[in-house]
Write an enzyme that holds these catalytic residues in place. Structure first.
Site, PDB file in Angstrom:
ATOM      1  N   CYS A 103       0.762  -1.167   0.008  1.00 37.78           N
ATOM      2  CA  CYS A 103       0.086   0.158  -0.227  1.00 37.78           C
ATOM      3  C   CYS A 103       0.921   1.290   0.191  1.00 37.78           C
ATOM      4  O   CYS A 103       0.489   2.101  -0.710  1.00 37.78           O
ATOM      5  CB  CYS A 103      -0.921   0.127   1.328  1.00 37.78           C
ATOM      6  SG  CYS A 103      -2.273  -1.220   0.921  1.00 37.78           S
ATOM      7  N   TYR A 104       1.873   1.227   0.834  1.00 33.92           N
ATOM      8  CA  TYR A 104       2.845   2.497   0.760  1.00 33.92           C
ATOM      9  C   TYR A 104       3.344   2.664  -0.568  1.00 33.92           C
ATOM     10  O   TYR A 104       3.531   3.794  -1.034  1.00 33.92           O
ATOM     11  CB  TYR A 104       4.106   2.193   1.902  1.00 33.92           C
ATOM     12  CG  TYR A 104       4.953   3.092   2.203  1.00 33.92           C
ATOM     13  CD1 TYR A 104       4.372   4.476   2.714  1.00 33.92           C
ATOM     14  CD2 TYR A 104       6.386   3.061   1.954  1.00 33.92           C
ATOM     15  CE1 TYR A 104       5.401   5.419   2.817  1.00 33.92           C
ATOM     16  CE2 TYR A 104       7.077   4.126   2.150  1.00 33.92           C
ATOM     17  CZ  TYR A 104       6.715   5.310   2.582  1.00 33.92           C
ATOM     18  OH  TYR A 104       7.610   6.382   2.765  1.00 33.92           O
ATOM     19  N   SER A 105       3.593   1.686  -0.962  1.00 32.79           N
ATOM     20  CA  SER A 105       4.456   1.542  -2.473  1.00 32.79           C
ATOM     21  C   SER A 105       3.532   2.278  -3.443  1.00 32.79           C
ATOM     22  O   SER A 105       3.940   2.922  -4.209  1.00 32.79           O
ATOM     23  CB  SER A 105       4.894   0.147  -2.855  1.00 32.79           C
ATOM     24  OG  SER A 105       5.983  -0.187  -2.192  1.00 32.79           O
TER      25      SER A 105
END
Ligand code: NAD
Length: 255
Positions: A157-159
């Site tokens: 998700c961060y990516s």
């Protein structure tokens, strides 16, 4: 820190600068660096204690705000405009680098991750563009990350939020360039902060020396390395640059 005195950007004096997530980590260093240039700085953060302490120390404006709450974010930017004037430089810095496995992903977590890392950047831009347009220009700096370039596991998700920042930075540079507004992203590698120190100490203490082995430059990057570039991107010295990603990673993403 001494480096702040090495370069003085005359174009930053009295500029109105808004920084999200400015109470600690890289954001705190950005606040310090811009104040040191004679800019008039406002920052938002959800950490009241750290925010109030920093604002008092530097005599700048702190607004308590959770950037995942868009109404709060809009109200904070309206207050910045009414107290300091229209923003010249926006740094979309707030974010949260959390580890998570695909198998644990829930719809709520997905939404939380997008909201803390991506959504607020667009709404903060929307809030400052009318004022920048009136002024005939401005500089917007979106904090990305090399995370997606390196394809690291356990951060899907961060990516995806950080990869999306590259896309909208390019798109908005075209949409806003006609008003003299520049939009770039500042893309950090492995930057030492109090939170990163605590996270890697817990996850894998050896990882820090692994970063340095993988980097071309054998130095431990800290927030000052990001602040140097952020000053340049906010200043008139970068007046020909828009729609670009500027990487500060000591060569980590090239490995
Ligand atoms: N440190 C690194 O190695 C690194 C690497 C790549 C990218 N980045 C990016 O740089 C930016 C700053 O990272 P950092 O390492 O300084 O993080 P950090 O966690 O040390 O600091 C983030 C700041 O944002 C604030 N914040 C978090 N969520 C918020 C919310 N919902 N509303 C308001 N404020 C909020 C925190 O209170 C804190 O003051 C982030 O966008 C991050 O993704 C950092």
């Amino acid at each position: 820190m001494n480096y702040q005195h090495n370069v003085q950007y005359h174009s930053l004096k009295n500029k109105i600068v808004a920084i999200t997530g400015g109470a600690s980590g890289i954001g705190e260093e950005l606040v310090r660096a811009y104040v040191n240039q004679g800019a008039r700085v406002a920052f938002v953060d959800l950490n009241r204690e750290a925010g109030e302490k920093l604002a008092q120390e530097l005599n700048c404006l702190f607004l308590l705000c959770d950037v995942t709450n868009i109404e709060q974010l809009k109200s904070a930017f309206a207050q910045i405009a009414s107290q300091l004037g229209d923003v010249d430089i926006l740094i979309n810095n707030a974010g949260s680098d959390e580890h998570h496995q695909l198998k644990d992903l829930t719809e709520d977590y997905f939404n939380h991750s997008i909201n803390v890392n991506l959504r607020h950047q667009l709404f903060a831009i929307q809030a400052v563009v009318p004022g920048m347009t009136k002024k005939g220009g401005g500089s917007i700096i979106n904090m990305g990350s090399i995370i997606w370039m390196r394809g690291r596991p356990g951060r899907v998700c961060y990516s995806l939020s950080k990869a999306a920042i590259h896309g909208f930075t390019r798109s908005l540079s075209q949409e806003l360039g006609v008003h003299g507004i520049r939009v770039n992203s500042l893309v950090p590698g492995a930057i030492r902060t109090a939170k990163q120190d605590a996270m890697w100490a817990k996850l894998n203490p050896a990882a820090v020396s692994q970063f340095i082995e993988l980097q071309a430059l054998k130095i431990r990057l800290d927030a000052t390395h990001c602040a140097r570039l952020a000053l340049f991107l906010g200043s008139e010295e970068s007046c020909g640059c828009t729609g670009q990603d500027f990487i500060v990673d000591a060569g980590l993403s090239v490995n």
